[in-house]
Write an enzyme that holds these catalytic residues in place. Sequence first.
Site, mmCIF file in Angstrom:
data_model
loop_
_atom_site.group_PDB
_atom_site.id
_atom_site.type_symbol
_atom_site.label_atom_id
_atom_site.label_comp_id
_atom_site.label_asym_id
_atom_site.label_seq_id
_atom_site.Cartn_x
_atom_site.Cartn_y
_atom_site.Cartn_z
ATOM 1 N N ASP A 126 -20.503 47.625 -39.629
ATOM 2 C CA ASP A 126 -21.452 46.702 -40.264
ATOM 3 C C ASP A 126 -22.791 46.608 -39.520
ATOM 4 O O ASP A 126 -22.858 46.815 -38.315
ATOM 5 C CB ASP A 126 -20.830 45.296 -40.364
ATOM 6 N N GLU A 130 -22.141 42.500 -34.054
ATOM 7 C CA GLU A 130 -20.711 42.742 -33.971
ATOM 8 C C GLU A 130 -20.370 44.160 -34.425
ATOM 9 O O GLU A 130 -19.578 44.855 -33.791
ATOM 10 C CB GLU A 130 -19.968 41.717 -34.832
#
Length: 763
Positions: A126, A130
Site C-alpha cells: 500500500d 506502513e
Amino acid sequence: MTTGRKKTTTTRKTKKAAASSTGRANGRSSTARRTSAASRSTVVPGADVVIVESPAKARTLSRILGNRYNVLASIGHVRDLPKSKMAIDVENDFAPDYIVPRDKSAVVKEIKAATNAAGTVYLATDPDREGEAISWHLMEAAGIPEDRMRRVVFHEVTENAVRRAFDEPRGIDVDLVNAYQARRVLDRLVGYRLSPVLWSKVRKGLSAGRVQSAALRLVVEREAEIDAFVPQEYWEIDADLLTQATQAEEFSARYRSELGASRQATIPNEETTNRILTDLRASSYQVASVRRRETTRRPGPPFITSTLQQEAFRKLRFTARRTMTVAQQLYEGLPIGNEGPIGLITYMRTDSTNMANEAVQEARAVIGNRYGKDHVPASPRSFSRRVKGAQEAHEAIRPTSFMRDPESLRNSLNREQFNLYQLIWQRALASQMADAKFDQTTVDITASGAPSGVSHTLRVTGSIMTFAGYLAVYREGIDEPDIDSDEGRVLPDLREGQPVDLRNVAGTQRFTQPPPRFTEATLIRALEERGIGRPSTYAAILSTIQDRGYVDKADNRFRPLKLGTAVSGLLSEYFPQVSSLDFTSRIEEELDDVARGEREWVPVLRDFYGPFNERIDTAQEKIERVSNIDEETDEVCPECDANMVIKRGRYGPFLSCSRFPECRGMKRIQKGTGANCPECGGELVQRSSRKSRRPFYGCSNYPNCNFLTNQEPLPQPCPDCGGLVVATSRTDAACNDKECGWQGSREELTAEQPQPEPQLVEV
Ligand SMILES: [Zn+2]
Ligand SMILES: [Zn+2]
Ligand SMILES: [Zn+2]
C-alpha cells in the site's frame, strides 16, 4: 548528502537484525503452519514476482497483470518486534531488533524461493508509511537483492493506475520507512517503561499507549466538564399567529426582544416571562418587516479517512474500525459480475481532498447525464487542504469509476459494502456538483398597544430550497439534532404593514445543556482538530481505549470508567509526554517531517525518551497507590444491603461488597444477555460451571426451563426468521435455528438500518 548518510546507517543496522532473525526463524520453519497465500500459488520459473500484503489485493492484481507475473501475498508484516522483550537498543541509537514471527517464517521462506527463481521482484504494498515498511521488511527478511527489486506504488487497484506504476518503479523510500520505525519504537518504549508503573500503582496487567492516552484524556476531560456544568434556566415564548383572510393561515413566531433592541433578549425566569406574556396577550400585531434573500450552500470535499469514518458512523452507525475493514474490501477488489475482482475505490488511508483530473472530468460527465447540465458548475471545484506528508497518499477517497453507480453493484456487494460504496460514490460525485440554492425569509412582527406601554418584537424565519444542486445526491449527516432548524419551513405570504391576529401565546421553561459526550464521529473530529492521530491510526485509537477497560459506550457515546479516569489522572500529572495533547500533536508533526525527509528520526526518539525516562524513575517513588477504581453497580450486597462493586479476581470479574473488608459479601456476576429464551420467552443469562471456567448460557426460568447454549446469545433478532441469534466468533453470528440457517457479521446485526435521505421538494 543527508539522505545518503541516513540510508547507509539504516541499512547497516537492520542488515544485522535481519541476519540474526532469519536464522532464528529458519530453525522453526518446519513447525510453522502453512497458511500463506504464497503457498497456494503456482510459480512459473523465471517469471517476474509481485508481492502485496493481502490475498484479496493479490487476486485483483493478478487479473490485471495476467500470466507474466506471479502475484504473492505476504499477509501483513513479515517482521516485527518480538512480544517477549523490549528489543530496542536504547544505547545504540534505538536500534530495533526485529524478528520473523513464528507464523511468518513459512511465508518468508516461500517468498525467498519464488524471488530466487524470479527475474524482477516488484513490491506493490500500500502507498503509505506502513506499506513502505512492509516492503522494506520483505526485502530484508527474504534477502531480495536491491538490483532486482522494484517498488511500485498505486492508489487504486485498476488497470491504468497499475500500468502507470509499473512503468515508473522506484526504490524503497527510506524516509517513509524511518517515520514508520520511529512510531513503532516510540510506542514500544512507552509501553515497556510505563506499564510496570501502572502495575505497581494501579492494577496488574494494565498498559498505556502514547496516542491513546491523549484520546482518553479528551474523554475524561469532557466528563469533568459535564459534571461541573451548572444548568442555567431560561425561557422561550412562542406565539401562534393567524393571517386576517377568508382562509386564515396559521404560523408560529418566537419572542425576540422589546421593540428597538438590537439583539435576542434572554428571558431568565418565570416572573419576566409572565410580565411579557401579560403585554403580549393585550397587544395587537402587525408585520413590521419581511426580508428575503437567496442563500447558497456548497458541497463538502470528497472523503478523507477521518470524514469517511465520521459520516459512516452518523449515517450507517459503523464504528471506525468497521468502516476501515469494509473500505479495505472495496479498495482491494471484489468480484463484480463476470468481470472478476475489481478495485472499487481509491486507497482509504489518506488526508488529501484532492481528486485526480480524469476522475473530475468523469464525474462532470456523469452529473450532466444523470441530473442535467444545470447541475454541473462552470469550472471544476478544487478543495484546498494542508497536505501532510506530501509523498504519501495523494488523493481523496473516491470511486475508481463514477460510471459504476451503486445500483449497478447491488447484486455483487453485501449490504455493508453496498452502503459504504454508495456513501463514497455520492459524496465524491456531490463534491463536483452545483451549489444548492435557498430562499430565506425573515419576518419581524411588532406587538404593541399593551396597557404597560411596552412594545415587543417577534420573529419567524423560513427557508425554502429553490434549486437542489448537490443536495439531489448527498446531504451531510449531523451529530446533534437541531430542533430549531427552519429548513423547509414554509411561511404564508406576508407583507409589510399587514395586521395579524394572536391565537395563542405561551412560555416554556428551558435549561442550558452541558456539552454532549463524544460519539465515534465527534471524537475523531476532536482528535483531528488537535492534530492527534493520522488516517492510519484513528480506528485503532478508538478500539484500544475501549479494549483496555478505560472507557465504554452508553447510547453510542464514550464515557470514562473509573479505571480510565484514574489512569488518565496519573498520566497527566506525571507523564506530559504521554498524555499532553500539545505534546502528542507535536510528535505527530515531527513524524510527518521524518516521512518527508526533513528530519532525522533518531533525534526525535532521543528528545522524547530522555525526559520521559527520567520521569519513570521519580514516578515509581512519588506516585501513591491509586485506589477506588472499581466500577460501582446497582447490585445490592446479600449480607449488608450496601451497593456492590466490580472487582477483578484470578478467574475474571466478580461482585464484591463496597464495604470490603468490613463486609465480605460476594456475588457471581450474572450477566443478562438481552436475548430471550426461544423455548419459554424468559431471559437468557450467562452462567459458569465449577468444573470448566468457560461460561454457558441458560434460561432465567431454570429449573422450569432447561434451555442451554454454549454460544453467546445476541439481543438482536434473526434478520430472516426473527428468532434467536448466537455469536459464532468474535465477529460472526448465526441463527440458532439450523433450519433457518442465517449467517452474518455481528456488526451487521447491530448496525441500524441506514437513515433514508430526507426527501426535498424542488420549488
Ligand atoms: Zn456487604
Ligand atoms: Zn426458557
Ligand atoms: Zn433465523
